[in-house]
Design a protein around this motif. Structure first.
Motif, PDB file in Angstrom:
ATOM      1  N   MET A   1       0.666  -1.178   0.039  1.00 18.78           N
ATOM      2  CA  MET A   1      -0.008  -0.108   0.042  1.00 18.78           C
ATOM      3  C   MET A   1       0.685   1.222  -0.043  1.00 18.78           C
ATOM      4  N   GLN A   2       1.875   1.190   0.742  1.00 20.83           N
ATOM      5  CA  GLN A   2       2.738   2.532   0.562  1.00 20.83           C
ATOM      6  C   GLN A   2       3.511   2.443  -0.827  1.00 20.83           C
ATOM      7  N   LEU A   3       3.714   1.718  -1.288  1.00 20.73           N
ATOM      8  CA  LEU A   3       4.325   1.671  -2.661  1.00 20.73           C
ATOM      9  C   LEU A   3       3.213   2.192  -3.566  1.00 20.73           C
ATOM     10  N   ILE A   4       2.181   1.688  -3.581  1.00 23.20           N
ATOM     11  CA  ILE A   4       0.944   2.376  -4.215  1.00 23.20           C
ATOM     12  C   ILE A   4       0.785   3.905  -3.949  1.00 23.20           C
ATOM     13  N   ASP A   5       0.589   4.152  -2.668  1.00 25.02           N
ATOM     14  CA  ASP A   5       0.704   5.497  -2.338  1.00 25.02           C
ATOM     15  C   ASP A   5       1.751   6.564  -2.857  1.00 25.02           C
ATOM     16  N   TYR A   6       3.090   5.939  -2.757  1.00 22.77           N
ATOM     17  CA  TYR A   6       4.026   6.826  -3.127  1.00 22.77           C
ATOM     18  C   TYR A   6       4.199   6.877  -4.516  1.00 22.77           C
ATOM     19  N   SER A   7       3.791   5.825  -5.254  1.00 23.89           N
ATOM     20  CA  SER A   7       3.858   5.950  -6.634  1.00 23.89           C
ATOM     21  C   SER A   7       2.705   7.025  -7.163  1.00 23.89           C
ATOM     22  N   SER A   8       1.508   6.944  -6.737  1.00 22.12           N
ATOM     23  CA  SER A   8       0.298   7.724  -6.764  1.00 22.12           C
ATOM     24  C   SER A   8       0.874   9.379  -6.540  1.00 22.12           C
ATOM     25  N   ILE A   9       1.566   9.507  -5.583  1.00 22.70           N
ATOM     26  CA  ILE A   9       1.946  11.019  -5.068  1.00 22.70           C
ATOM     27  C   ILE A   9       2.976  11.198  -6.056  1.00 22.70           C
ATOM     28  N   LEU A  10       3.945  10.558  -6.419  1.00 23.75           N
ATOM     29  CA  LEU A  10       4.885  10.794  -7.515  1.00 23.75           C
ATOM     30  C   LEU A  10       4.179  11.312  -8.698  1.00 23.75           C
ATOM     31  N   LEU A  11       3.266  10.447  -9.167  1.00 24.39           N
ATOM     32  CA  LEU A  11       2.837  10.589 -10.639  1.00 24.39           C
ATOM     33  C   LEU A  11       1.957  11.835 -10.456  1.00 24.39           C
ATOM     34  N   SER A  12       1.220  12.163  -9.246  1.00 29.36           N
ATOM     35  CA  SER A  12       0.492  13.322  -9.134  1.00 29.36           C
ATOM     36  C   SER A  12       1.371  14.491  -9.464  1.00 29.36           C
ATOM     37  N   LEU A  13       2.352  14.529  -8.673  1.00 31.40           N
ATOM     38  CA  LEU A  13       3.416  15.587  -8.645  1.00 31.40           C
ATOM     39  C   LEU A  13       3.915  15.861  -9.827  1.00 31.40           C
ATOM     40  N   LEU A  14       4.216  14.697 -10.662  1.00 32.93           N
ATOM     41  CA  LEU A  14       4.769  14.656 -12.047  1.00 32.93           C
ATOM     42  C   LEU A  14       3.745  15.508 -13.103  1.00 32.93           C
ATOM     43  N   PHE A  15       2.666  15.119 -12.744  1.00 33.41           N
ATOM     44  CA  PHE A  15       1.547  15.549 -13.819  1.00 33.41           C
ATOM     45  C   PHE A  15       1.317  17.219 -13.187  1.00 33.41           C
ATOM     46  N   ILE A  16       1.251  17.497 -12.173  1.00 42.44           N
ATOM     47  CA  ILE A  16       1.213  18.995 -11.581  1.00 42.44           C
ATOM     48  C   ILE A  16       2.239  19.837 -12.342  1.00 42.44           C
ATOM     49  N   VAL A  17       3.484  19.187 -12.162  1.00 42.52           N
ATOM     50  CA  VAL A  17       4.921  19.901 -13.036  1.00 42.52           C
ATOM     51  C   VAL A  17       4.378  19.943 -14.436  1.00 42.52           C
ATOM     52  N   LEU A  18       3.824  19.053 -15.265  1.00 41.50           N
ATOM     53  CA  LEU A  18       3.661  18.945 -16.638  1.00 41.50           C
ATOM     54  C   LEU A  18       2.520  19.919 -16.973  1.00 41.50           C
TER      55      LEU A  18
ATOM     56  N   VAL B   1      -3.424  15.907 -20.250  1.00 39.79           N
ATOM     57  CA  VAL B   1      -4.750  15.553 -19.458  1.00 39.79           C
ATOM     58  C   VAL B   1      -5.154  13.974 -19.741  1.00 39.79           C
ATOM     59  N   ARG B   2      -5.391  13.865 -20.828  1.00 38.48           N
ATOM     60  CA  ARG B   2      -5.854  12.385 -21.349  1.00 38.48           C
ATOM     61  C   ARG B   2      -4.990  11.290 -20.549  1.00 38.48           C
ATOM     62  N   ILE B   3      -3.602  11.491 -20.714  1.00 34.55           N
ATOM     63  CA  ILE B   3      -2.828  10.394 -19.939  1.00 34.55           C
ATOM     64  C   ILE B   3      -2.890  10.216 -18.592  1.00 34.55           C
ATOM     65  N   TYR B   4      -3.116  11.653 -17.819  1.00 32.56           N
ATOM     66  CA  TYR B   4      -3.424  11.887 -16.547  1.00 32.56           C
ATOM     67  C   TYR B   4      -4.733  10.980 -15.999  1.00 32.56           C
ATOM     68  N   ILE B   5      -5.612  11.289 -16.760  1.00 28.91           N
ATOM     69  CA  ILE B   5      -6.896  10.613 -16.474  1.00 28.91           C
ATOM     70  C   ILE B   5      -6.790   8.969 -16.649  1.00 28.91           C
ATOM     71  N   TYR B   6      -6.023   8.576 -17.486  1.00 24.96           N
ATOM     72  CA  TYR B   6      -5.976   7.087 -17.791  1.00 24.96           C
ATOM     73  C   TYR B   6      -5.061   6.659 -16.569  1.00 24.96           C
ATOM     74  N   ILE B   7      -4.071   7.289 -16.259  1.00 25.26           N
ATOM     75  CA  ILE B   7      -3.237   6.551 -15.521  1.00 25.26           C
ATOM     76  C   ILE B   7      -3.824   6.789 -14.002  1.00 25.26           C
ATOM     77  N   ASN B   8      -4.761   7.629 -13.580  1.00 28.77           N
ATOM     78  CA  ASN B   8      -5.641   7.804 -12.243  1.00 28.77           C
ATOM     79  C   ASN B   8      -6.454   6.446 -12.323  1.00 28.77           C
ATOM     80  N   ILE B   9      -7.038   6.244 -13.543  1.00 22.07           N
ATOM     81  CA  ILE B   9      -7.873   5.028 -13.576  1.00 22.07           C
ATOM     82  C   ILE B   9      -7.500   4.046 -13.272  1.00 22.07           C
TER      83      ILE B   9
END
Length: 197
Positions: free
Chosen positions: A70-87, A115-123
């Motif tokens: 769960m920590q791995l999923i949480d950290y991956s999710s946080i890193l991906l979100s931060l990456l997309f915020i930067v993008l 935005v499309r890639i962001y939506i797909y990754i979140n899903i």
């Protein structure tokens, strides 16, 4: 009929209406596009804060292995979100400072794709999290040991239907939130294309 004739005469007088140049139209589209991308950036930050607050409030009662996953999923999710915020921020800056129609059109296309890639990754992350929940339920709690084959099959089918419905709701929400903004960007892109031809 007299009113209609008067209106036609008034319409035909070109001096009464301000003439707008292509450059003025491009500036208006530029301003609108910049505003739209800024809203995408703001919404992504709000989403990041809300989802991470929810994640922090969730109880942690899993085993050592589960909590590590769960920590791995949480950290991956946080890193991906931060990456997309930067993008999203970079897309906003690129559109804000673009000085030509081609660079503005390129910025719009890049933003829509991001935005499309962001939506797909979140899903995909939601689907992974739900399958992980099924795994925990079946292995750690030995839930399926108490069920016969038919009950297990029904439960799995119901769970898959729930995942499909939940993903559908998330997709719908994303389509409303980001879809409206992307549609406006698409309109801006089409208008720029007309100017550029």
């Amino acid at each position: 009929m007299e009113e209609l004739d008067l209106l036609k005469k008034h319409w035909n007088k070109s001096s009464d209406f301000p003439k707008v140049s292509q450059d003025d139209i491009r500036k208006m589209i530029h301003k609108r596009s910049s505003s739209i991308v800024k809203w995408i950036f703001i919404i992504s930050i709000a989403e990041f804060i809300i989802l991470n607050l929810v994640s922090l409030l969730m109880p942690d009662n899993g085993s050592e292995d589960n909590s590590l996953f769960m920590q791995l999923i949480d950290y991956s999710s946080i890193l991906l979100s931060l990456l997309f915020i930067v993008l999203f921020y970079r897309n906003y800056r690129a559109i804000s400072v673009s000085d030509s129609t081609k660079s503005l059109m390129s910025g719009i296309l890049k933003t829509r794709k991001t935005v499309r890639i962001y939506i797909y990754i979140n899903i995909i992350m939601v689907i992974l999290g739900m399958f992980y929940a099924l795994f925990v339920l079946s292995h750690d709690n030995h839930y399926f040991d108490k069920l016969n084959n038919i009950q297990s099959s029904v439960f799995i089918l119901a769970f898959l239907a729930f995942i499909a419905a939940f993903v559908g709701v998330i997709w719908f929400v994303y389509k409303i939130i980001y879809g409206i903004l992307l549609k406006r960007l698409k309109t801006n892109y089409a208008e720029l294309k007309k100017i550029d031809l």
